[in-house]
Motif scaffolding. Structure first.
Motif, PDB file in Angstrom:
ATOM      1  N   HIS A 101      42.526  35.632  44.685  1.00 33.64           N
ATOM      2  CA  HIS A 101      43.811  35.494  45.366  1.00 33.64           C
ATOM      3  C   HIS A 101      44.822  34.545  44.722  1.00 33.64           C
ATOM      4  CE1 HIS A 101      41.878  37.920  48.369  1.00 33.64           C
ATOM      5  NE2 HIS A 101      40.953  36.994  48.573  1.00 33.64           N
ATOM      6  N   GLU A 102      44.423  33.329  44.416  1.00 37.77           N
ATOM      7  CA  GLU A 102      45.391  32.360  43.897  1.00 37.77           C
ATOM      8  C   GLU A 102      44.821  31.548  42.734  1.00 37.77           C
ATOM      9  OE1 GLU A 102      48.313  31.271  47.469  1.00 37.77           O
ATOM     10  OE2 GLU A 102      46.263  30.569  47.849  1.00 37.77           O
ATOM     11  N   PRO A 103      44.532  32.210  41.614  1.00 36.12           N
ATOM     12  CA  PRO A 103      43.949  31.480  40.478  1.00 36.12           C
ATOM     13  C   PRO A 103      44.849  30.341  39.976  1.00 36.12           C
ATOM     14  CG  PRO A 103      44.608  33.697  39.823  1.00 36.12           C
ATOM     15  CD  PRO A 103      44.742  33.614  41.309  1.00 36.12           C
ATOM     16  N   TRP A 104      46.154  30.496  40.128  1.00 41.42           N
ATOM     17  CA  TRP A 104      47.088  29.478  39.650  1.00 41.42           C
ATOM     18  C   TRP A 104      46.906  28.146  40.377  1.00 41.42           C
ATOM     19  CZ3 TRP A 104      48.317  34.012  42.047  1.00 41.42           C
ATOM     20  CH2 TRP A 104      48.781  33.921  43.369  1.00 41.42           C
ATOM     21  N   LEU A 105      46.433  28.174  41.625  1.00 46.09           N
ATOM     22  CA  LEU A 105      46.197  26.925  42.343  1.00 46.09           C
ATOM     23  C   LEU A 105      45.073  26.104  41.712  1.00 46.09           C
ATOM     24  CD1 LEU A 105      46.445  27.928  46.114  1.00 46.09           C
ATOM     25  CD2 LEU A 105      48.153  26.792  44.689  1.00 46.09           C
ATOM     26  N   TYR A 106      44.217  26.785  40.959  1.00 48.92           N
ATOM     27  CA  TYR A 106      43.082  26.136  40.300  1.00 48.92           C
ATOM     28  C   TYR A 106      43.335  26.003  38.795  1.00 48.92           C
ATOM     29  CZ  TYR A 106      41.083  27.467  44.763  1.00 48.92           C
ATOM     30  OH  TYR A 106      40.851  27.622  46.112  1.00 48.92           O
TER      31      TYR A 106
ATOM     32  N   LYS B 133      27.454  41.759  46.496  1.00 48.49           N
ATOM     33  CA  LYS B 133      27.702  41.434  45.093  1.00 48.49           C
ATOM     34  C   LYS B 133      29.217  41.370  44.882  1.00 48.49           C
ATOM     35  CE  LYS B 133      26.436  42.839  40.435  1.00 48.49           C
ATOM     36  NZ  LYS B 133      26.097  41.609  39.835  1.00 48.49           N
ATOM     37  N   ARG B 134      29.765  40.149  44.926  1.00 50.08           N
ATOM     38  CA  ARG B 134      31.210  39.939  44.837  1.00 50.08           C
ATOM     39  C   ARG B 134      31.665  39.468  43.459  1.00 50.08           C
ATOM     40  NH1 ARG B 134      29.843  37.595  49.969  1.00 50.08           N
ATOM     41  NH2 ARG B 134      30.927  38.665  51.650  1.00 50.08           N
ATOM     42  N   HIS B 135      30.752  38.850  42.702  1.00 47.26           N
ATOM     43  CA  HIS B 135      31.107  38.229  41.432  1.00 47.26           C
ATOM     44  C   HIS B 135      30.160  38.677  40.334  1.00 47.26           C
ATOM     45  CE1 HIS B 135      32.255  35.436  44.729  1.00 47.26           C
ATOM     46  NE2 HIS B 135      33.407  35.471  44.089  1.00 47.26           N
ATOM     47  N   GLU B 136      30.610  38.507  39.100  1.00 50.00           N
ATOM     48  CA  GLU B 136      29.803  38.875  37.948  1.00 50.00           C
ATOM     49  C   GLU B 136      29.914  37.779  36.896  1.00 50.00           C
ATOM     50  OE1 GLU B 136      29.493  42.687  34.916  1.00 50.00           O
ATOM     51  OE2 GLU B 136      31.353  42.376  36.005  1.00 50.00           O
ATOM     52  N   LEU B 137      28.781  37.381  36.336  1.00 52.03           N
ATOM     53  CA  LEU B 137      28.705  36.429  35.229  1.00 52.03           C
ATOM     54  C   LEU B 137      28.271  37.174  33.979  1.00 52.03           C
ATOM     55  CD1 LEU B 137      26.727  33.315  36.572  1.00 52.03           C
ATOM     56  CD2 LEU B 137      28.942  33.251  35.459  1.00 52.03           C
ATOM     57  N   ARG B 138      28.983  36.958  32.861  1.00 50.43           N
ATOM     58  CA  ARG B 138      28.581  37.609  31.612  1.00 50.43           C
ATOM     59  C   ARG B 138      29.199  36.882  30.425  1.00 50.43           C
ATOM     60  NH1 ARG B 138      30.630  43.409  30.197  1.00 50.43           N
ATOM     61  NH2 ARG B 138      31.186  43.235  32.372  1.00 50.43           N
ATOM     62  N   ALA B 139      28.379  36.554  29.459  1.00 52.52           N
ATOM     63  CA  ALA B 139      28.826  35.997  28.178  1.00 52.52           C
ATOM     64  C   ALA B 139      29.804  34.834  28.320  1.00 52.52           C
ATOM     65  CB  ALA B 139      29.426  37.112  27.310  1.00 52.52           C
ATOM     66  N   GLY B 140      29.466  33.891  29.196  1.00 45.11           N
ATOM     67  CA  GLY B 140      30.311  32.719  29.364  1.00 45.11           C
ATOM     68  C   GLY B 140      31.541  32.943  30.220  1.00 45.11           C
ATOM     69  N   GLY B 141      31.615  34.112  30.864  1.00 45.57           N
ATOM     70  CA  GLY B 141      32.752  34.427  31.732  1.00 45.57           C
ATOM     71  C   GLY B 141      32.288  34.761  33.136  1.00 45.57           C
ATOM     72  N   ILE B 142      33.221  34.710  34.066  1.00 43.80           N
ATOM     73  CA  ILE B 142      32.946  35.066  35.461  1.00 43.80           C
ATOM     74  C   ILE B 142      34.169  35.781  36.012  1.00 43.80           C
ATOM     75  CG2 ILE B 142      33.726  32.811  36.319  1.00 43.80           C
ATOM     76  CD1 ILE B 142      31.519  33.125  38.554  1.00 43.80           C
ATOM     77  N   ARG B 143      33.931  36.744  36.915  1.00 42.82           N
ATOM     78  CA  ARG B 143      35.037  37.431  37.583  1.00 42.82           C
ATOM     79  C   ARG B 143      34.610  37.891  38.966  1.00 42.82           C
ATOM     80  NH1 ARG B 143      35.705  43.454  34.915  1.00 42.82           N
ATOM     81  NH2 ARG B 143      33.550  44.127  35.183  1.00 42.82           N
ATOM     82  N   ALA B 144      35.600  38.113  39.811  1.00 42.67           N
ATOM     83  CA  ALA B 144      35.384  38.772  41.095  1.00 42.67           C
ATOM     84  C   ALA B 144      35.418  40.268  40.812  1.00 42.67           C
ATOM     85  CB  ALA B 144      36.469  38.381  42.086  1.00 42.67           C
ATOM     86  N   LEU B 145      34.541  41.011  41.448  1.00 39.87           N
ATOM     87  CA  LEU B 145      34.451  42.447  41.179  1.00 39.87           C
ATOM     88  C   LEU B 145      35.505  43.271  41.918  1.00 39.87           C
ATOM     89  CD1 LEU B 145      30.584  42.742  41.230  1.00 39.87           C
ATOM     90  CD2 LEU B 145      32.082  42.982  39.237  1.00 39.87           C
ATOM     91  N   TYR B 146      35.980  42.782  43.056  1.00 39.04           N
ATOM     92  CA  TYR B 146      36.966  43.522  43.845  1.00 39.04           C
ATOM     93  C   TYR B 146      37.614  42.573  44.830  1.00 39.04           C
ATOM     94  CZ  TYR B 146      33.094  43.492  47.157  1.00 39.04           C
ATOM     95  OH  TYR B 146      32.070  43.096  47.984  1.00 39.04           O
ATOM     96  N   GLY B 147      38.616  43.057  45.545  1.00 36.33           N
ATOM     97  CA  GLY B 147      39.248  42.266  46.592  1.00 36.33           C
ATOM     98  C   GLY B 147      40.447  41.457  46.142  1.00 36.33           C
ATOM     99  N   HIS B 148      40.951  41.743  44.969  1.00 38.57           N
ATOM    100  CA  HIS B 148      42.059  40.962  44.420  1.00 38.57           C
ATOM    101  C   HIS B 148      43.380  41.217  45.146  1.00 38.57           C
ATOM    102  CE1 HIS B 148      39.073  41.252  41.206  1.00 38.57           C
ATOM    103  NE2 HIS B 148      39.481  40.048  40.864  1.00 38.57           N
ATOM    104  N   SER B 149      44.152  40.147  45.304  1.00 36.05           N
ATOM    105  CA  SER B 149      45.491  40.273  45.872  1.00 36.05           C
ATOM    106  C   SER B 149      46.536  39.614  44.961  1.00 36.05           C
ATOM    107  CB  SER B 149      45.544  39.636  47.272  1.00 36.05           C
ATOM    108  OG  SER B 149      45.330  38.240  47.187  1.00 36.05           O
ATOM    109  N   THR B 150      46.158  39.338  43.735  1.00 39.26           N
ATOM    110  CA  THR B 150      47.090  38.728  42.790  1.00 39.26           C
ATOM    111  C   THR B 150      48.219  39.698  42.468  1.00 39.26           C
ATOM    112  OG1 THR B 150      45.688  39.441  40.959  1.00 39.26           O
ATOM    113  CG2 THR B 150      45.401  37.176  41.721  1.00 39.26           C
ATOM    114  N   VAL B 151      49.350  39.161  42.052  1.00 42.24           N
ATOM    115  CA  VAL B 151      50.525  39.987  41.771  1.00 42.24           C
ATOM    116  C   VAL B 151      50.260  40.941  40.608  1.00 42.24           C
ATOM    117  CG1 VAL B 151      52.935  39.928  41.050  1.00 42.24           C
ATOM    118  CG2 VAL B 151      52.087  38.250  42.685  1.00 42.24           C
TER     119      VAL B 151
END
Length: 178
Positions: free
Chosen positions: A16-21, A65-83
């Motif tokens: 949702h708000e990656p910029w806040l972090y 299963k909401r998140h995925e870790l791979r090769a030093g990275g992490i992401r949310a798999l779905y549910g994004h509300s970013t612009v």
């Protein structure tokens, strides 16, 4: 460590708000684990010793299963509300998918179709149990809509795999909703 608050903050940061972090998601929603850990450690003093192993345990112990870790990275798999819309790889869905919703909303969806509303994609479930669980966020006794995903896909509607239980679509028009 109670992983529930951690999961909530990670979801907020990655969905949702990656910029806040002070995080920058790439086109597929990935951010480096190191950047996320630095942001989380700054967020809450109790997380000063947070590690990638803690994130891995958070993912493994999650009921969904909401998140995925791979090769030093992490992401949310779905549910994004970013612009900025994240890129997903189109895939052929199961023949039928399901969507749980409140009874008063079901009528409107059958008339106007399923739209992502505040999210980037429409969320669909692979089974009725998951759809009912999702629908209970909106109503005590949700309506389970049947989505003719195979027919929609054959007519040109793109679908994207979220995880084993969740599929995504840009929009589902009424003719494929039962």
């Amino acid at each position: 460590m109670d992983l529930t608050p951690l999961s909530r903050v990670v979801s907020h940061a990655l969905r949702h708000e990656p910029w806040l972090y002070e995080l920058e998601l790439d086109d597929s929603g990935w951010v480096s684990v190191d950047a996320l850990l630095a942001a989380l450690r700054a967020e809450k003093p109790a997380w000063a010793g947070l590690s990638e192993a803690d994130l891995s345990r958070m993912i493994e112990q999650s009921d969904k299963k909401r998140h995925e870790l791979r090769a030093g990275g992490i992401r949310a798999l779905y549910g994004h509300s970013t612009v900025r819309k994240l890129m997903k790889e189109p895939a052929q869905p199961p023949a039928v998918l399901f969507h749980g919703t409140a009874p008063e909303t079901a009528r409107l969806i059958r008339e106007e179709g399923l739209k992502p509303m505040g999210r980037q994609y429409v969320h669909l479930s692979t089974d009725k149990v998951t759809a009912k669980q999702v629908g209970r966020r909106k109503a005590e006794d949700p309506i389970i809509l049947h989505i003719q995903a195979d027919e929609a896909y054959k007519s040109g509607v793109p679908f994207y795999r979220g995880n084993d239980l969740v599929w995504l679509a840009d929009i589902i028009v009424p003719e494929f909703i039962g």
